[in-house]
Scaffold this motif. Sequence first.
Motif, PDB file in Angstrom:
ATOM      1  N   LEU B 171       0.643  -1.634   0.231  1.00  0.00           N
ATOM      2  CA  LEU B 171       0.377   0.106   0.154  1.00  0.00           C
ATOM      3  C   LEU B 171       1.168   1.933  -0.138  1.00  0.00           C
ATOM      4  O   LEU B 171       0.329   2.215  -0.837  1.00  0.00           O
ATOM      5  CB  LEU B 171      -0.815  -0.104   1.483  1.00  0.00           C
ATOM      6  N   VAL B 172       2.066   1.653   1.051  1.00  0.00           N
ATOM      7  CA  VAL B 172       2.596   2.347   1.055  1.00  0.00           C
ATOM      8  C   VAL B 172       3.353   2.846   0.148  1.00  0.00           C
ATOM      9  O   VAL B 172       3.501   3.980  -0.616  1.00  0.00           O
ATOM     10  CB  VAL B 172       3.860   2.900   2.284  1.00  0.00           C
ATOM     11  N   GLN B 173       4.377   1.425  -0.719  1.00  0.00           N
ATOM     12  CA  GLN B 173       5.468   1.659  -1.863  1.00  0.00           C
ATOM     13  C   GLN B 173       4.062   1.829  -3.126  1.00  0.00           C
ATOM     14  O   GLN B 173       4.941   2.275  -4.655  1.00  0.00           O
ATOM     15  CB  GLN B 173       5.747   0.511  -1.253  1.00  0.00           C
ATOM     16  N   LYS B 174       3.740   1.214  -3.338  1.00  0.00           N
ATOM     17  CA  LYS B 174       2.558   0.556  -4.863  1.00  0.00           C
ATOM     18  C   LYS B 174       1.907   1.446  -4.859  1.00  0.00           C
ATOM     19  O   LYS B 174       1.909   1.283  -6.440  1.00  0.00           O
ATOM     20  CB  LYS B 174       3.263  -0.131  -4.645  1.00  0.00           C
ATOM     21  N   THR B 175       0.557   2.197  -3.650  1.00  0.00           N
ATOM     22  CA  THR B 175      -0.263   2.954  -4.884  1.00  0.00           C
ATOM     23  C   THR B 175      -0.538   4.362  -4.546  1.00  0.00           C
ATOM     24  O   THR B 175       0.344   4.689  -3.932  1.00  0.00           O
ATOM     25  CB  THR B 175      -1.776   2.734  -4.039  1.00  0.00           C
ATOM     26  N   PRO B 176      -1.528   4.703  -5.079  1.00  0.00           N
ATOM     27  CA  PRO B 176      -1.276   6.249  -5.459  1.00  0.00           C
ATOM     28  C   PRO B 176      -1.511   6.526  -4.168  1.00  0.00           C
ATOM     29  O   PRO B 176      -1.177   7.919  -3.435  1.00  0.00           O
ATOM     30  CB  PRO B 176      -2.151   6.426  -6.543  1.00  0.00           C
ATOM     31  N   PHE B 177      -1.873   6.284  -3.077  1.00  0.00           N
ATOM     32  CA  PHE B 177      -2.431   6.782  -1.869  1.00  0.00           C
ATOM     33  C   PHE B 177      -1.519   6.491  -0.884  1.00  0.00           C
ATOM     34  O   PHE B 177      -0.907   7.501  -0.485  1.00  0.00           O
ATOM     35  CB  PHE B 177      -3.642   5.588  -1.036  1.00  0.00           C
ATOM     36  N   GLY B 178      -0.696   5.172  -1.367  1.00  0.00           N
ATOM     37  CA  GLY B 178       0.884   5.134  -0.138  1.00  0.00           C
ATOM     38  C   GLY B 178       2.209   6.343  -0.796  1.00  0.00           C
ATOM     39  O   GLY B 178       2.789   6.723  -0.237  1.00  0.00           O
ATOM     40  N   ARG B 179       1.529   6.913  -2.257  1.00  0.00           N
ATOM     41  CA  ARG B 179       2.498   7.241  -2.577  1.00  0.00           C
ATOM     42  C   ARG B 179       2.422   9.168  -2.553  1.00  0.00           C
ATOM     43  O   ARG B 179       2.877  10.172  -2.173  1.00  0.00           O
ATOM     44  CB  ARG B 179       2.570   8.011  -4.534  1.00  0.00           C
ATOM     45  N   ALA B 180       0.610   9.533  -2.284  1.00  0.00           N
ATOM     46  CA  ALA B 180       0.702  10.729  -1.406  1.00  0.00           C
ATOM     47  C   ALA B 180       0.978  10.370  -0.361  1.00  0.00           C
ATOM     48  O   ALA B 180       1.124  12.042  -0.147  1.00  0.00           O
ATOM     49  CB  ALA B 180      -0.919  10.675  -2.040  1.00  0.00           C
ATOM     50  N   GLN B 181       0.998   9.551   0.779  1.00  0.00           N
ATOM     51  CA  GLN B 181       1.405  10.010   2.051  1.00  0.00           C
ATOM     52  C   GLN B 181       2.673   9.744   1.982  1.00  0.00           C
ATOM     53  O   GLN B 181       3.238  11.062   3.097  1.00  0.00           O
ATOM     54  CB  GLN B 181       0.731   8.605   2.406  1.00  0.00           C
ATOM     55  N   ARG B 182       3.201   9.763   1.337  1.00  0.00           N
ATOM     56  CA  ARG B 182       4.721   9.601   1.581  1.00  0.00           C
ATOM     57  C   ARG B 182       4.860  11.413   1.352  1.00  0.00           C
ATOM     58  O   ARG B 182       6.225  11.731   1.858  1.00  0.00           O
ATOM     59  CB  ARG B 182       5.270   8.589   0.639  1.00  0.00           C
ATOM     60  N   ALA B 183       4.274  11.601   0.028  1.00  0.00           N
ATOM     61  CA  ALA B 183       4.642  13.279  -0.291  1.00  0.00           C
ATOM     62  C   ALA B 183       4.056  13.833   0.648  1.00  0.00           C
ATOM     63  O   ALA B 183       4.903  15.001   0.548  1.00  0.00           O
ATOM     64  CB  ALA B 183       3.787  12.883  -1.803  1.00  0.00           C
ATOM     65  N   CYS B 184       3.209  13.560   1.435  1.00  0.00           N
ATOM     66  CA  CYS B 184       2.307  14.582   2.538  1.00  0.00           C
ATOM     67  C   CYS B 184       3.979  14.652   3.593  1.00  0.00           C
ATOM     68  O   CYS B 184       4.109  15.733   4.114  1.00  0.00           O
ATOM     69  CB  CYS B 184       1.205  14.182   3.355  1.00  0.00           C
ATOM     70  N   GLU B 185       4.213  13.573   3.622  1.00  0.00           N
ATOM     71  CA  GLU B 185       5.949  13.640   4.835  1.00  0.00           C
ATOM     72  C   GLU B 185       7.015  14.083   4.182  1.00  0.00           C
ATOM     73  O   GLU B 185       7.216  14.663   5.387  1.00  0.00           O
ATOM     74  CB  GLU B 185       6.164  11.846   4.310  1.00  0.00           C
ATOM     75  N   GLN B 186       7.640  14.372   2.799  1.00  0.00           N
ATOM     76  CA  GLN B 186       8.186  14.957   2.491  1.00  0.00           C
ATOM     77  C   GLN B 186       7.948  15.843   2.258  1.00  0.00           C
ATOM     78  O   GLN B 186       9.069  17.144   2.394  1.00  0.00           O
ATOM     79  CB  GLN B 186       9.352  14.261   1.712  1.00  0.00           C
ATOM     80  N   ASP B 187       6.459  17.093   1.759  1.00  0.00           N
ATOM     81  CA  ASP B 187       6.837  18.077   1.765  1.00  0.00           C
ATOM     82  C   ASP B 187       5.295  18.555   1.628  1.00  0.00           C
ATOM     83  O   ASP B 187       4.634  18.211   0.423  1.00  0.00           O
ATOM     84  CB  ASP B 187       7.792  18.747   0.819  1.00  0.00           C
ATOM     85  N   ARG B 188       4.132  18.916   2.421  1.00  0.00           N
ATOM     86  CA  ARG B 188       3.055  18.834   2.656  1.00  0.00           C
ATOM     87  C   ARG B 188       2.383  19.763   1.407  1.00  0.00           C
ATOM     88  O   ARG B 188       1.529  19.944   0.587  1.00  0.00           O
ATOM     89  CB  ARG B 188       2.625  19.402   3.753  1.00  0.00           C
ATOM     90  N   LYS B 189       3.301  21.483   1.795  1.00  0.00           N
ATOM     91  CA  LYS B 189       2.457  22.010   0.434  1.00  0.00           C
ATOM     92  C   LYS B 189       2.756  21.892  -0.826  1.00  0.00           C
ATOM     93  O   LYS B 189       1.707  21.562  -1.379  1.00  0.00           O
ATOM     94  CB  LYS B 189       3.793  23.591   1.247  1.00  0.00           C
ATOM     95  N   MET B 190       3.641  21.294  -0.977  1.00  0.00           N
ATOM     96  CA  MET B 190       3.911  20.555  -2.842  1.00  0.00           C
ATOM     97  C   MET B 190       2.944  20.028  -2.753  1.00  0.00           C
ATOM     98  O   MET B 190       2.716  19.645  -3.624  1.00  0.00           O
ATOM     99  CB  MET B 190       5.916  20.076  -2.274  1.00  0.00           C
ATOM    100  N   ALA B 191       2.438  19.072  -1.426  1.00  0.00           N
ATOM    101  CA  ALA B 191       1.965  17.585  -2.315  1.00  0.00           C
ATOM    102  C   ALA B 191      -0.127  18.316  -2.472  1.00  0.00           C
ATOM    103  O   ALA B 191      -0.114  18.443  -3.766  1.00  0.00           O
ATOM    104  CB  ALA B 191       1.482  16.844  -1.195  1.00  0.00           C
ATOM    105  N   ALA B 192       0.206  19.632  -1.930  1.00  0.00           N
ATOM    106  CA  ALA B 192      -1.370  20.327  -1.810  1.00  0.00           C
ATOM    107  C   ALA B 192      -1.364  20.892  -3.194  1.00  0.00           C
ATOM    108  O   ALA B 192      -2.728  20.773  -3.957  1.00  0.00           O
ATOM    109  CB  ALA B 192      -1.442  21.931  -0.818  1.00  0.00           C
ATOM    110  N   LEU B 193      -0.201  21.364  -3.688  1.00  0.00           N
ATOM    111  CA  LEU B 193       0.453  21.968  -4.931  1.00  0.00           C
ATOM    112  C   LEU B 193       0.069  21.031  -6.051  1.00  0.00           C
ATOM    113  O   LEU B 193      -0.521  21.755  -7.357  1.00  0.00           O
ATOM    114  CB  LEU B 193       1.331  22.900  -5.418  1.00  0.00           C
ATOM    115  N   LEU B 194       0.219  19.961  -5.768  1.00  0.00           N
ATOM    116  CA  LEU B 194      -0.136  19.134  -7.060  1.00  0.00           C
ATOM    117  C   LEU B 194      -1.314  18.007  -6.458  1.00  0.00           C
ATOM    118  O   LEU B 194      -1.971  17.569  -7.474  1.00  0.00           O
ATOM    119  CB  LEU B 194       0.327  17.974  -7.028  1.00  0.00           C
ATOM    120  N   GLY B 195      -2.245  18.728  -6.116  1.00  0.00           N
ATOM    121  CA  GLY B 195      -3.895  17.902  -5.597  1.00  0.00           C
ATOM    122  C   GLY B 195      -3.541  17.745  -5.021  1.00  0.00           C
ATOM    123  O   GLY B 195      -5.259  16.568  -4.524  1.00  0.00           O
ATOM    124  N   ILE B 196      -3.531  16.935  -4.254  1.00  0.00           N
ATOM    125  CA  ILE B 196      -3.659  16.159  -3.257  1.00  0.00           C
ATOM    126  C   ILE B 196      -3.894  16.440  -2.236  1.00  0.00           C
ATOM    127  O   ILE B 196      -3.591  17.805  -1.417  1.00  0.00           O
ATOM    128  CB  ILE B 196      -2.328  15.808  -2.230  1.00  0.00           C
TER     129      ILE B 196
END
Lengths: 250, 305
Positions: B171-196
């Motif tokens: 789930l965390v490594q291979k799915t879109p949700f997991g990717r979004a989750q890791r993106a939020c971990e690394q840079d929440r604001k950037m994730a939001a800029l990408l529509g997350i």
Amino acid sequence: MSGPLLSLRGVSTYYGSVAALRGVDLDVGEGEIVTLIGANGAGKSTLMMTVFGAPRARSGTIAFAGQDITGLPTHRIARLGLAQSPEGRRVFPRMSVLENLQMGAALHDGRHLAQDLEKVCTLFPRLKERLGQRAGTMSGGEQQMLAIGRALMSRPRLLMLDEPSLGLAPLVVKQIFAAIAALNREEGMTIFLVEQNAYHALKLAHRGSVLVNGRITLSGPARALLDDPSIKAAYLEGGHAPVETVPGEA
Amino acid sequence: MDVFVQQLINGLTLGSIYGLIAIGYTMVFGIIGMVNFAHGDVFMVSTFIALILFLLLTAWLGISSVALAFLLVLVATMALTALWGFAVERIAYRPLRGSFRLAPLISAIGVSIFLSNFVQVAQGARNKPTPPMLEGGFTLFASDGYAVTLSYKQILIMAVTSVLLLGFWYLVQKTPFGRAQRACEQDRKMAALLGIDVDRTISLTFVLGAVLAAVAGLLYLLYYGVVSFSDGFVPGVKAFTAAVLGGIGSLPGAVIGGLIIGLIETFWSAYFSIEYKDVAAFSILAIVLIFMPSGLLGRAEVEKV
Ligand SMILES: Nc1ncnc2c1ncn2[C@@H]1O[C@H](COP(=O)(O)OP(=O)(O)O)[C@@H](O)[C@H]1O
Ligand SMILES: [Mg+2]
């Protein structure tokens, strides 16, 4: 559609009690490259982020494709078709290049992913060789290409680029500006470009505006701005002349 | 040798449970940079939900198949505990997002106290026994009166944990949700800029942590056959220790940390003294942190403490 794609009217943004934007009016028409130039600290990045509601404008209105987006949450604004390559690139450092690009396409649920990947890799062949590499380990120029590529993966109607040339070697800057020109020429992509590198930016753009201390002091066709003596003095020849010398700012 | 193998089995079983809880700590820390001190209590609540459901199903509805009852309880406990996790995030943390750093921490401790007292009042402070389930096991080998056994419960616990961890890794490594989750971990604001939708992603992270804690709660109940309101506290603290030991923010770290804590605890009990088993576990933590401040698998640059 008749009106501009992006339009700002009287937009002011504050950090605490300090104004960073003071009543900014700006239009970006469909198919145009519009550039915003200004010295360090003028408020260019603030303007880019204010369009996305982070920070939120304290007054004024921002409209995209005729829709008022001033109060929308950031992710909803992005889903309308605006994409940004922000200041500092902000690639996800612990994700691979491919995953960063997939994040760019997040709002399409994987539809036309292969096709868009192919397109971005054609525009930036460097990325193709490095799809498996962790983004944080790439050079500045490669990260900039990735940030732009990631923005393109969302198939934006408006591409916003914050200082894509910052800190890059002249050759890389040339590549990146060539890619921007190609996007506009071949696909009619609308581009809003923020730059300190005024000469390159004005060469590339159709229209330009100058931001000084949070105010737009001058706007016009890019050609005209290139020949404007005050611009020449402040941004082209001396490069770092004090902002007080720009006319329009009393 | 026999004692060693037996303790290895016991330690891995206990460590699996700690690992499942530790994932909830580590994931939430990764995404919002805050220790969710209520997580141990969410675990404890799940053991009670599981107990009540078990009693309902077996005693009152008369479902006699243990396997069927177990499956139903598992699904229902996961669902109800997920709701808990969701509510805790919504009520206690989200309104404080963006306020000063210690505010959500205080809120977390408040929720923790609320949850354990709520269960104490609602269920009484005495221990709650469960009906016997899934007794028996294999005798691996026996010599001079000491038999090494692997019980069905232990097999079930390790099997469920392994399957869950594999699924979770996917789930965390291979799915879109997991990717979004890791993106939020690394840079929440950037994730939001990408529509997350960052708020939604954080909510789901709490829910996932709670679901894993619910499974851990059910397994704990199955293993020990008894729960009490304070049971949220000690395993919760140990799982937190496991997360820190493994490197808070790191998923494999949480699992490895859990196994290590489980092993230390059982080996110490077997070879030294059972009274000091918790002291042993926490001492190891202190020692590891002195030499590896970011834990075994933690990133050196973790700065949000
Ligand atoms: N997060 C922030 N908090 C407070 N002040 C800020 C913040 N970001 C920028 N500023 C201030 O706002 C002004 C404009 O900054 P910025 O938009 O980054 O300018 P530019 O991109 O043109 O260099 C500067 O005076 C800067 O110090
Ligand atoms: Mg800037």
